[in-house]
Structures are given as C-alpha cells and as structure tokens.
Design a protein around this motif. Structure first.
Motif, mmCIF file in Angstrom:
data_model
loop_
_atom_site.group_PDB
_atom_site.id
_atom_site.type_symbol
_atom_site.label_atom_id
_atom_site.label_comp_id
_atom_site.label_asym_id
_atom_site.label_seq_id
_atom_site.Cartn_x
_atom_site.Cartn_y
_atom_site.Cartn_z
ATOM 1 N N GLY A 28 0.815 -1.214 0.000
ATOM 2 C CA GLY A 28 0.000 0.000 0.000
ATOM 3 C C GLY A 28 0.849 1.263 0.000
ATOM 4 O O GLY A 28 0.554 2.232 -0.704
ATOM 5 N N GLY A 29 1.923 1.258 0.794
ATOM 6 C CA GLY A 29 2.797 2.423 0.855
ATOM 7 C C GLY A 29 3.507 2.684 -0.469
ATOM 8 O O GLY A 29 3.637 3.834 -0.900
ATOM 9 N N ILE A 30 3.950 1.609 -1.119
ATOM 10 C CA ILE A 30 4.618 1.747 -2.424
ATOM 11 C C ILE A 30 3.663 2.328 -3.457
ATOM 12 O O ILE A 30 3.983 3.291 -4.166
ATOM 13 N N LEU A 31 2.475 1.740 -3.543
ATOM 14 C CA LEU A 31 1.531 2.161 -4.576
ATOM 15 C C LEU A 31 0.996 3.565 -4.313
ATOM 16 O O LEU A 31 0.759 4.322 -5.267
ATOM 17 N N GLN A 32 0.812 3.916 -3.058
ATOM 18 C CA GLN A 32 0.341 5.255 -2.746
ATOM 19 C C GLN A 32 1.359 6.306 -3.179
ATOM 20 O O GLN A 32 1.000 7.319 -3.795
ATOM 21 N N ALA A 49 -7.527 -9.701 0.159
ATOM 22 C CA ALA A 49 -8.498 -9.547 1.257
ATOM 23 C C ALA A 49 -8.204 -10.487 2.421
ATOM 24 O O ALA A 49 -8.563 -10.199 3.567
ATOM 25 N N TYR A 50 -7.524 -11.592 2.115
ATOM 26 C CA TYR A 50 -7.270 -12.581 3.159
ATOM 27 C C TYR A 50 -5.869 -12.411 3.714
ATOM 28 O O TYR A 50 -4.893 -12.414 2.974
ATOM 29 N N SER A 51 -5.750 -12.234 5.004
ATOM 30 C CA SER A 51 -4.442 -12.186 5.656
ATOM 31 C C SER A 51 -4.393 -13.282 6.714
ATOM 32 O O SER A 51 -5.420 -13.694 7.256
ATOM 33 N N GLN A 52 -3.164 -13.712 7.001
ATOM 34 C CA GLN A 52 -2.993 -14.873 7.876
ATOM 35 C C GLN A 52 -3.563 -14.655 9.272
ATOM 36 O O GLN A 52 -4.090 -15.569 9.896
ATOM 37 N N LYS A 53 -3.474 -13.435 9.758
ATOM 38 C CA LYS A 53 -3.946 -13.180 11.127
ATOM 39 C C LYS A 53 -5.200 -12.317 11.175
ATOM 40 O O LYS A 53 -5.955 -12.368 12.126
ATOM 41 N N GLY A 54 -5.410 -11.518 10.137
ATOM 42 C CA GLY A 54 -6.514 -10.568 10.192
ATOM 43 C C GLY A 54 -7.825 -11.077 9.627
ATOM 44 O O GLY A 54 -8.822 -10.368 9.658
ATOM 45 N N GLU A 109 -10.438 -9.024 4.989
ATOM 46 C CA GLU A 109 -10.519 -7.561 5.085
ATOM 47 C C GLU A 109 -10.770 -7.011 3.682
ATOM 48 O O GLU A 109 -9.867 -6.500 3.027
ATOM 49 N N GLN A 110 -12.008 -7.120 3.258
ATOM 50 C CA GLN A 110 -12.362 -6.797 1.882
ATOM 51 C C GLN A 110 -12.142 -5.324 1.549
ATOM 52 O O GLN A 110 -11.675 -4.983 0.460
ATOM 53 N N LEU A 111 -12.457 -4.432 2.468
ATOM 54 C CA LEU A 111 -12.330 -3.005 2.207
ATOM 55 C C LEU A 111 -10.880 -2.608 1.962
ATOM 56 O O LEU A 111 -10.590 -1.822 1.052
ATOM 57 N N LYS A 112 -9.967 -3.158 2.753
ATOM 58 C CA LYS A 112 -8.558 -2.832 2.578
ATOM 59 C C LYS A 112 -8.026 -3.386 1.257
ATOM 60 O O LYS A 112 -7.190 -2.766 0.596
ATOM 61 N N ALA A 113 -8.514 -4.551 0.875
ATOM 62 C CA ALA A 113 -8.115 -5.118 -0.411
ATOM 63 C C ALA A 113 -8.628 -4.258 -1.563
ATOM 64 O O ALA A 113 -7.919 -4.040 -2.549
ATOM 65 N N LYS A 114 -9.855 -3.758 -1.440
ATOM 66 C CA LYS A 114 -10.414 -2.882 -2.484
ATOM 67 C C LYS A 114 -9.601 -1.603 -2.623
ATOM 68 O O LYS A 114 -9.426 -1.077 -3.730
ATOM 69 N N ARG A 115 -9.096 -1.108 -1.501
ATOM 70 C CA ARG A 115 -8.308 0.110 -1.534
ATOM 71 C C ARG A 115 -7.014 -0.092 -2.336
ATOM 72 O O ARG A 115 -6.605 0.769 -3.121
#
Length: 309
Positions: free
Chosen positions: A244-248, A273-278, A281-287
């Motif tokens: 996310g930081g790179i692309l932003q 959207a799928y993380s090992q611990k979280g 998280e569909q919204l974060k993946a959409k972002r």
C-alpha cells in the motif's frame, strides 16, 4: 604482441638502420589507410620521417582490428579502441576512439545499470521482443507491450500494464523485454522484483533497520515491475504498509508500475483480502486494487506452459 617502441628501438639500434628504416617506411606507406590519410593532406618528407613511429603504431593496431579476436581478447594497447591519424601542427599524431564492439559493450552495460532486478533469473533479464515466439495466444499481449514502449513518455506516461495468465506463458519474459527496450530506446531506469521474495526481505529488513532505505528506492524508481504479485503469503502488514505504501507514493508522484500475476483483478482482490492473522478484510483489499485497476490495463496472456516444453 611486441611493443611498438621496442620494435623501433631494435631497428634504430642496428648497424643497417637506414636500410631497415627505409623498408619499414615503404611498408607503412603502402597501407591503404595511410594512403587515404596522405591523399587528404599535403605531408612533407621530414614530417613523414618524424612521424614514422606513429604511422607504424597505426598500421599495427589496425592489423589487430582486421583480425579481431573479439573485445575480451583485443590485443590493442587500449582494449576496444582504434587509432585515427591526424596532423598536430607539423607532426603526425594519433587519437584513439572506441570500436563498434566497445561501443556496443558500453551500451549494454549502460542498459544493465538502467534495468535492475531483484530475485529474477539472469536468463530472463536479456529478454527482447524479437526473441519472443509469436502465436495466436500471445499476439495481442506482444502488440500491446510494443505499443506501450513506443508511446511511453518519461515523466508523462501514467498507465501501466497488468499481465495475467497461467504459469509459464511468458509474462515475466515480456515484462523484461519492455524494460530492456525502454532502457535502450528512451534511457528509462527500471526495477523488476519477484514480489514474494521481496516481501520476505522486507520482513527480514526490520531487524537490520534497512527497510526504509530499500522501500525508498522501490518507491522512487521511474518504472517498477512487480512480478508474480499474488504468489506471496499475504499479511495485513505486507498489504497495507509495504504494498500500500509503495503504490500510494507512486500514484501521488505519477510513477508507472507494471504487474504480472496468475490472477485477474478480481482474483487478486480476493487474495489481498485474506491475511494470515486478520481474516478477511475486503475493504482494505479494495483500496489496494483501486490503485492497481485505475492505473493499469489488464492484458491476458494465454498459451501453454513453456517451462515444461
């Protein structure tokens, strides 16, 4: 090869110096390149005599070039350089210029400094469009890749390419061909990274405090290629802080990013959207996907797995 000054010293030190000198002079003046030089200049006898060592050096060095063994085995005093005669006031002199092999070698080295890689096989890094086998499954992808290079304007082009398809169809090779052509034609600096290994290194870089330096370079390179995105083990930290930081940053600075993946857009979004611990998280993946979809053109590459052929 015997040094030229040693050869001349041996000649001048002999008892029959004048005879040897005259034989050398006659031999040198019969050289076609020397004759061409003389045809364009009015050179007096005394200038010729004083300049015999330069003329001899000129003919000997060009004799090596005429029987060129290749750049690595070049026997010339200045490897990869050829002599050229010129008049320096009232004296014959030489200047050395790069031969075509030396020029090509330096151009390749320059391209290698422009096109860098992390974790990509060396045999892929020399990819060229002319070496890509054209078939109906890859024709459109090759056409779009060549158009991308042709239309690329450093500092102005914003939209990249998103190559997706099955294993072994040539996605990475085609991305490297793009990078090589941009380095050659437009001197564009680029970096290709194998995404799974890159993300693993980012995790290990936390301990040696080198992560910020590495991320800073990836963020700012004029052309970034994220190869095989989606093959990594996803975590919230990798997705949000690293990717996310790179692309932003690249989005804000209008820097072009290319991607290759086994997933199409929707499949990559599900992966992100799928993380090992979280959990999911569909919204974060959409972002993340919004930054990918908006700034790339999806290009499907079909065909068979060429790694198994």
């Amino acid at each position: 090869m015997e040094r030229i000054d040693q050869s001349l010293k041996a000649i001048t030190g002999g008892k029959k110096f004048q005879q040897h000198f005259q034989q050398l002079k006659e031999k040198v003046l019969k050289d076609e390149r020397v004759q061409s030089f003389y045809s364009n200049h009015d050179i007096q006898e005394n200038i010729t005599n004083r300049g015999m060592s330069k003329l001899y050096e000129f003919t000997e060095q060009w004799r090596n070039c005429d029987h060129c063994p290749g750049l690595e085995k070049c026997p010339n005093m200045m490897q990869g350089f050829q002599p050229h005669l010129f008049l320096n006031q009232q004296s014959i002199d030489l200047r050395y210029e790069r031969c075509s092999l030396k020029t090509q070698d330096e151009e390749k080295k320059k391209q290698r400094t422009l096109f860098q890689s992390m974790y990509i096989p060396k045999e892929v890094l020399n990819a060229r469009f002319e070496n890509i086998e054209i078939d109906k499954d890859r024709f459109e992808a090759i056409r779009l890749a060549e158009n991308f290079v042709e239309q690329f304007v450093p500092g102005e082009t914003k939209q990249g390419l998103y190559f997706y398809g099955d294993f072994g169809v040539g996605k990475t090779y085609m991305m490297c061909a793009i990078a090589n052509e941009l380095a050659k034609q437009k001197q564009v600096q680029s970096m290709i990274v194998y995404t799974p290994d890159f993300f693993r290194e980012m995790k290990s870089s936390i301990s040696d405090q080198s992560i910020d330096q590495k991320l800073d370079y990836i963020k700012k390179v004029p052309l970034l290629i994220l190869d095989d995105i989606g093959a990594e083990n996803m975590s919230s930290w990798v997705r949000d802080d690293i990717l996310g930081g790179i692309l932003q940053y690249r989005m804000m600075e209008n820097l072009v990013t290319l991607y290759s993946s086994n997933y199409d857009y929707d499949e990559l979004e599900n992966h992100l959207a799928y993380s090992q611990k979280g959990g999911v998280e569909q919204l974060k993946a959409k972002r993340i996907m919004e930054r990918i979809r908006h700034y790339t053109m999806p290009v499907y590459i079909g065909g068979t797995n060429r790694r198994t052929l």
